[in-house]
Design an enzyme around this catalytic site. Structure first.
Site, short mmCIF file in Angstrom:
data_model
loop_
_atom_site.label_atom_id
_atom_site.label_comp_id
_atom_site.label_asym_id
_atom_site.label_seq_id
_atom_site.Cartn_x
_atom_site.Cartn_y
_atom_site.Cartn_z
N CYS A 60 0.74 -1.13 0.03
CA CYS A 60 0.15 0.05 0.05
C CYS A 60 0.74 1.23 -0.09
CB CYS A 60 -0.93 -0.02 1.32
SG CYS A 60 -2.40 -1.16 1.01
N LYS A 76 0.70 3.26 -3.10
CA LYS A 76 -0.76 4.23 -3.40
C LYS A 76 -0.25 5.38 -3.76
CE LYS A 76 -4.70 2.89 -0.74
NZ LYS A 76 -5.51 3.11 0.36
N SER A 124 -14.57 8.98 0.80
CA SER A 124 -13.49 7.96 0.53
C SER A 124 -13.42 6.82 1.32
CB SER A 124 -12.07 8.69 1.10
OG SER A 124 -12.35 10.17 0.54
N ASP A 125 -14.72 6.21 1.45
CA ASP A 125 -14.73 5.12 2.39
C ASP A 125 -14.14 3.98 1.52
OD1 ASP A 125 -16.00 3.16 4.29
OD2 ASP A 125 -17.59 4.36 4.24
N ASP A 164 -11.49 -4.49 2.89
CA ASP A 164 -12.31 -3.51 2.65
C ASP A 164 -13.73 -4.02 2.73
OD1 ASP A 164 -10.60 -1.33 2.43
OD2 ASP A 164 -10.01 -1.83 0.05
CO CO Z 1 -9.68 0.47 2.97
CO CO Z 2 -8.56 -0.45 -0.13
#
Ligand code: CO
Ligand code: CO
Length: 346
Positions: free
Chosen positions: A18, A21, A49-50, A91
């Site tokens: 990540c 990102k 931005s969930d 997620d």
């Molecule tokens: Co997430």
């Molecule tokens: Co994610």
């Protein structure tokens, strides 16, 4: 010669997991220029931005849709597959949901031993199996840097949906995995991490957030997100902004991976941590915390834990249950009415 022995997957990518990102500030600017989509059944879209999109199908069923993929975060292909899948599935758990269908997203170099790809996919498939979902297909392209992840569809009851906002003043903040994964991964790349430190971060990154979600379903969760590329600080900021509250984080209570604090104090900090820090600082932060602990707050996580705002009366019982799981977890702070600083570190 055994090619698998020779190739260190993490050497093939400048940023791993990540930490690869795109920064939060950059993203907001670009996404704001896209056309707005409106649909009454869309319960969660891009505005907040969930962790995933949520679409209501009926009064007792909503669909969760998400995808996540990245460059190698572990040298061992099977482990990389496990981490990438655990991270993508997370997620759905962060929305309080149950993953149902997963599809592979794969980029793989032409010239590389396909056995390595087989191992990556096996790692992913095993995690999907553990999640109780089905792997039903995927898409592969040729690329110089290997990349892997999943698109995941899950279900949730619309009334049981967890959003990344809705935190109330007085809520306790619970974090279900230790921090410092980006720092330890940086140390691994620099060949400065011990065997125990490496084992610790891999154990944490491959662990499904399913088990924490299973426990927390029985408590009054007002907001939830998983801690990934933007670090604890960045994801806490999203929760604070969405809830119009201030989040007070007690850095002395943070669960931290073995070795992360020491490496942070030595300045072994991934580039993404600086981006995350700047982003939160622009929004307004006050800190009396030790600098190394601040670095841990902004450290980009890969397959990090759940950050939950929980009714204060439920916090102790929830933590007792969570403590029976394998990873360190803690009450790391509280939610207050909105103050001048939106994030307070102490
Ligand atoms: Co997430
Ligand atoms: Co994610």
């Amino acid at each position: 010669m055994d090619k698998k022995e020779k190739i260190r997957l993490t050497k093939l990518a400048p940023n791993c997991g990540c930490a690869a990102k795109v920064g939060p500030g950059t993203l907001t600017g670009i996404l704001g220029k896209l056309p707005k989509f409106e649909d009454e059944q869309l319960l969660v879209g891009t505005e907040t931005s969930d962790d995933a999109a949520v679409y209501k199908i009926s009064n007792d069923l909503a669909l969760i849709q998400t995808l996540d993929f990245f460059t190698p975060v572990a040298d061992d292909p099977y482990t990389f597959g496990q981490v990438a899948a655990a991270n993508a599935l997370s997620d759905v758990y962060a929305m309080g949901g149950e993953p149902k269908i997963a599809l592979n997203i794969v980029a793989f170099p032409n010239h590389m031993d396909t056995e390595i790809l087989g191992e990556i996919l096996k790692g992913g498939a095993d995690k999907v199996m553990e999640a109780g979902a089905v792997l039903a297909g995927g898409h592969t392209i040729q690329d110089d840097t290997p990349k892997y992840g999943l698109s995941v569809t899950g279900f949730v009851h619309p009334d049981k949906l967890w959003k990344n906002f809705g935190a109330c003043a007085g809520d306790a903040l619970i974090l279900t995995k230790p921090l410092g994964a980006g720092i330890i991964n940086t140390a691994i790349k620099a060949e400065l991490a011990s065997e125990e430190e490496t084992e610790g971060v891999l154990k944490s990154m491959t662990c499904l957030n399913k088990y924490a979600r299973d426990i927390m379903r029985n408590y009054r969760v007002h907001a939830c997100t998983d801690v990934t590329g933007f670090g604890l600080g960045g994801h806490a900021l999203e929760m604070a902004q969405g809830s119009n509250k201030t989040l007070v984080l007690d850095t002395k209570k943070l669960p931290v991976l073995r070795g992360a604090r020491e490496h942070a104090c030595m300045g072994l900090i991934p580039a993404g941590a600086y981006r995350n820090r700047e982003h939160v600082e622009r929004a307004g932060i006050t800190s009396t915390a030790e600098v190394c602990m601040e670095d841990i707050v902004f450290d980009p996580q890969t397959s990090g834990g759940l950050l939950l705002a929980v009714h204060p009366e439920d916090a102790d019982a929830a933590l007792r249950e969570l403590s029976k799981l394998e990873l360190p977890c803690a009450v790391i702070g509280e939610v207050t009415e909105r103050r001048d600083s939106i994030i307070i570190l102490k």
